[in-house]
Design a protein around this motif. Structure first.
Motif, PDB file in Angstrom:
ATOM      1  N   UNK A 394      -3.591  -6.144  -1.683  1.00  0.00           N
ATOM      2  CA  UNK A 394      -3.412  -6.168  -3.224  1.00  0.00           C
ATOM      3  C   UNK A 394      -2.461  -4.916  -3.717  1.00  0.00           C
ATOM      4  N   UNK A 395      -2.773  -4.034  -3.063  1.00  0.00           N
ATOM      5  CA  UNK A 395      -2.411  -2.664  -3.704  1.00  0.00           C
ATOM      6  C   UNK A 395      -1.263  -1.943  -2.823  1.00  0.00           C
ATOM      7  N   UNK A 396      -1.185  -2.250  -1.396  1.00  0.00           N
ATOM      8  CA  UNK A 396      -0.616  -1.799  -0.368  1.00  0.00           C
ATOM      9  C   UNK A 396      -0.941  -0.255   0.065  1.00  0.00           C
ATOM     10  N   UNK A 397      -0.292   0.221   1.070  1.00  0.00           N
ATOM     11  CA  UNK A 397      -0.559   1.612   1.678  1.00  0.00           C
ATOM     12  C   UNK A 397      -0.095   2.680   1.114  1.00  0.00           C
ATOM     13  N   UNK A 398      -0.082   4.082   1.420  1.00  0.00           N
ATOM     14  CA  UNK A 398       0.610   5.133   0.879  1.00  0.00           C
ATOM     15  C   UNK A 398       1.262   5.753   2.023  1.00  0.00           C
ATOM     16  N   UNK A 399       2.430   5.490   2.455  1.00  0.00           N
ATOM     17  CA  UNK A 399       3.165   6.170   3.333  1.00  0.00           C
ATOM     18  C   UNK A 399       3.355   7.719   3.281  1.00  0.00           C
ATOM     19  N   UNK A 400       3.065   8.317   2.218  1.00  0.00           N
ATOM     20  CA  UNK A 400       3.476   9.727   1.944  1.00  0.00           C
ATOM     21  C   UNK A 400       2.297  10.382   2.708  1.00  0.00           C
ATOM     22  N   UNK A 401       1.058  10.075   2.695  1.00  0.00           N
ATOM     23  CA  UNK A 401      -0.171  10.531   3.400  1.00  0.00           C
ATOM     24  C   UNK A 401      -0.380   9.892   4.712  1.00  0.00           C
ATOM     25  N   UNK A 425       4.429  -1.872   4.809  1.00  0.00           N
ATOM     26  CA  UNK A 425       3.252  -1.088   4.768  1.00  0.00           C
ATOM     27  C   UNK A 425       2.890  -0.716   2.955  1.00  0.00           C
ATOM     28  N   UNK A 426       3.947  -0.534   2.438  1.00  0.00           N
ATOM     29  CA  UNK A 426       3.659  -0.203   0.789  1.00  0.00           C
ATOM     30  C   UNK A 426       3.356  -1.453   0.218  1.00  0.00           C
ATOM     31  N   UNK A 427       3.823  -2.343   0.500  1.00  0.00           N
ATOM     32  CA  UNK A 427       3.522  -3.765  -0.149  1.00  0.00           C
ATOM     33  C   UNK A 427       2.240  -4.436   0.188  1.00  0.00           C
ATOM     34  N   UNK A 428       1.804  -3.965   1.287  1.00  0.00           N
ATOM     35  CA  UNK A 428       0.369  -4.468   1.751  1.00  0.00           C
ATOM     36  C   UNK A 428       0.666  -5.440   2.810  1.00  0.00           C
ATOM     37  N   UNK A 429       1.864  -5.830   3.058  1.00  0.00           N
ATOM     38  CA  UNK A 429       2.087  -7.169   4.127  1.00  0.00           C
ATOM     39  C   UNK A 429       1.843  -6.524   5.368  1.00  0.00           C
ATOM     40  N   UNK A 430       2.002  -5.183   5.517  1.00  0.00           N
ATOM     41  CA  UNK A 430       1.434  -4.621   6.811  1.00  0.00           C
ATOM     42  C   UNK A 430       0.279  -3.945   6.736  1.00  0.00           C
ATOM     43  N   UNK A 431      -0.654  -4.233   7.718  1.00  0.00           N
ATOM     44  CA  UNK A 431      -2.197  -3.490   7.692  1.00  0.00           C
ATOM     45  C   UNK A 431      -2.028  -2.192   8.493  1.00  0.00           C
ATOM     46  N   UNK A 432      -2.997  -1.142   8.425  1.00  0.00           N
ATOM     47  CA  UNK A 432      -3.075   0.104   8.983  1.00  0.00           C
ATOM     48  C   UNK A 432      -3.042  -0.094  10.530  1.00  0.00           C
TER      49      UNK A 432
END
Length: 476
Positions: A394-401, A425-432
């Motif tokens: 839903x919210x996506x990941x934070x590439x900055x950290x 990653x930012x959009x949430x399409x890719x998981x950690x």
């Protein structure tokens, strides 16, 4: 004399004003030396006087070049307030920040008085060399410089320059972060076709660490194998141990002594934070790191020429050494070295923690197996992802950290693929887990290939690289 940055931010800090005055004095000297326009000089002098007035108001004392203010900010983490994300501390031995994004490099440029590597400079490097800029330049990993335009002027006018970088061999184990300056220096050597000297500061490590002289020298030789494995041209590269070279090179030692004569104890205390209880070896060491900046320290390569400028690619924490060097250079009749500064390579646990050779999980080491790399990345790499898959989608990941993404910016060559990963990653399409898998697939072959090249480096090859000799480059 420009000073190392300290934990305090903002022009209100006496130490910050002290740095600013030193940088402004250097600017005024430079403007006068190159006969700049009168109004430009007047404006710079006016700024200098205004800074000195502010300094007196803040400290109650007149500014003196070799007397830093007596009450600097605390030297360690006690001075860092986690609520103030702009409180970074950088010197040659300590890098601290409370921000998960890492050091604020724009503020560091202002504090150190260097210049940003902008698009215009990157384009100029591309035009001069006819080569696509290295990914470290394209992505701002090398982000700051001093006098790079002068180096390009020289190169475009067919005038020689040379490269100088180094390594402090504190242990046998080197990690991927240690390779950053060498990967970039190799590219510079290839595209500019210039000689390179690499200083192994085994003397420094003996003075600072609990090592014997034999251990320090042994680490220098072992680390040299990893450096050679980066692919340097043996005909254009001289690697030297200070413990070895200083005793056999009068030219080098003479320059060390010249530098020592022109730097006061007060100045090194101000720049490096030395105290009265530090051994005198530490106090005089900065002159040894400065000496390779001058071409006649290497008579076997440059004969007795003193006019060949040097370009130093290094991490920005080494800049205090070379601010000192640049201050001394004109006073002993040598050109100032130019610099290219890189950002810091983050620890696996996040950009605000420090990598440590004694903590095997803080980084990927050059000796790690494919399995160890996979485990370390999956288990220890700090994630910018969300707590649950649903939240992440839903919210996506934070590439900055996210450390896995940070590592990819260093090692993934393909710009388009990196941008696609960032977007996904930012959009949430890719998981950690998927992002970590991308990193593992980049790191495993990179480390395996490095290990294979290192295996080919025999003691004979190391000896050849470390023997003072003429390099195949003609300085007419």
């Amino acid at each position: 004399m420009a000073d190392m940055s300290n934990g305090e931010q903002g022009c209100g800090s006496p130490l910050e004003l002290f740095h600013s005055i030193a940088a402004q004095e250097e600017l005024v000297r430079d403007l006068k030396a190159r006969n700049a326009a009168k109004d430009e000089i007047d404006s710079a002098v006016k700024m200098l006087l205004s800074l000195k007035t502010s300094y007196k108001a803040a400290t109650g004392e007149d500014y003196k070049v070799d007397c830093p203010p007596r009450d600097p900010a605390p030297e360690s983490g006690e001075g860092l307030d986690a609520t103030e994300a702009d409180e970074d501390f950088v010197d040659p031995w300590t890098v601290q920040t409370s921000s998960a994004k890492g050091i604020d490099y724009d503020k560091l440029i202002v504090r150190f008085g260097s210049s940003k590597i902008d698009k215009e400079l990157v384009n100029r490097i591309e035009r001069a060399t006819g080569q696509r800029p290295h990914r470290f330049l394209r992505r701002g990993i090398f982000f700051s410089h001093r006098d790079m335009h002068q180096i390009l002027d020289a190169y475009e006018n067919k005038k020689p320059f040379y490269l100088y970088t180094g390594r402090g061999p504190s242990s046998e184990a080197m990690h991927v972060g240690h390779l950053i300056p060498f990967i970039f220096t190799k590219w510079l050597q290839d595209v500019f076709n210039v000689p390179l000297v690499i200083q192994m500061t085994d003397d420094e490590k003996y003075l600072w660490k609990d090592l014997t002289l034999d251990q320090a020298y042994g680490y220098a030789v072992e680390n040299a194998k990893d450096i050679i494995a980066c692919g340097f041209d043996i005909n254009k590269t001289f690697i030297f141990s200070d413990l070895d070279y200083m005793g056999m090179s009068p030219g080098f030692y003479k320059n060390v002594v010249k530098i020592q004569k022109h730097v006061t104890f007060n100045q090194v205390k101000g720049i490096f934070g030395f105290t009265d209880s530090d051994c005198i070896g530490k106090i005089s060491f900065p002159a040894i790191q400065a000496a390779p900046s001058f071409s006649n320290s290497f008579p076997q390569i440059f004969r007795d020429r003193t006019d060949i400028q040097c370009l130093i690619p290094c991490a920005i924490d080494q800049d205090p050494y070379f601010r000192m060097t640049r201050d001394v250079a004109p006073r002993i009749g040598y050109p100032k070295p130019a610099l290219l500064h890189s950002t810091f390579f983050p620890a696996l646990q996040g950009a605000q923690t420090k990598m440590s050779a004694s903590d095997p999980n803080s980084s990927i080491f050059l000796t790690d197996t494919a399995k160890q790399i996979k485990t370390k990345v999956n288990k220890h790499a700090f994630s910018g992802g969300r707590d649950t898959v649903e939240e992440h989608r839903q919210f996506g990941g934070n590439c900055d950290v996210d450390v896995s993404f940070m590592y990819l910016t260093f090692f993934l060559e393909d710009d388009d693929k990196l941008e696609q990963i960032r977007r996904d990653y930012t959009s949430g399409a890719m998981l950690t887990g998927e992002l970590k898998k991308e990193l593992i697939e980049v790191l495993q072959p990179l480390i395996a290939e490095h290990q294979a090249r290192r295996k080919e480096v025999t003691d004979e090859i190391v000896k050849e690289f470390m023997t003072p000799r003429k390099l195949s480059y003609d300085f007419q």
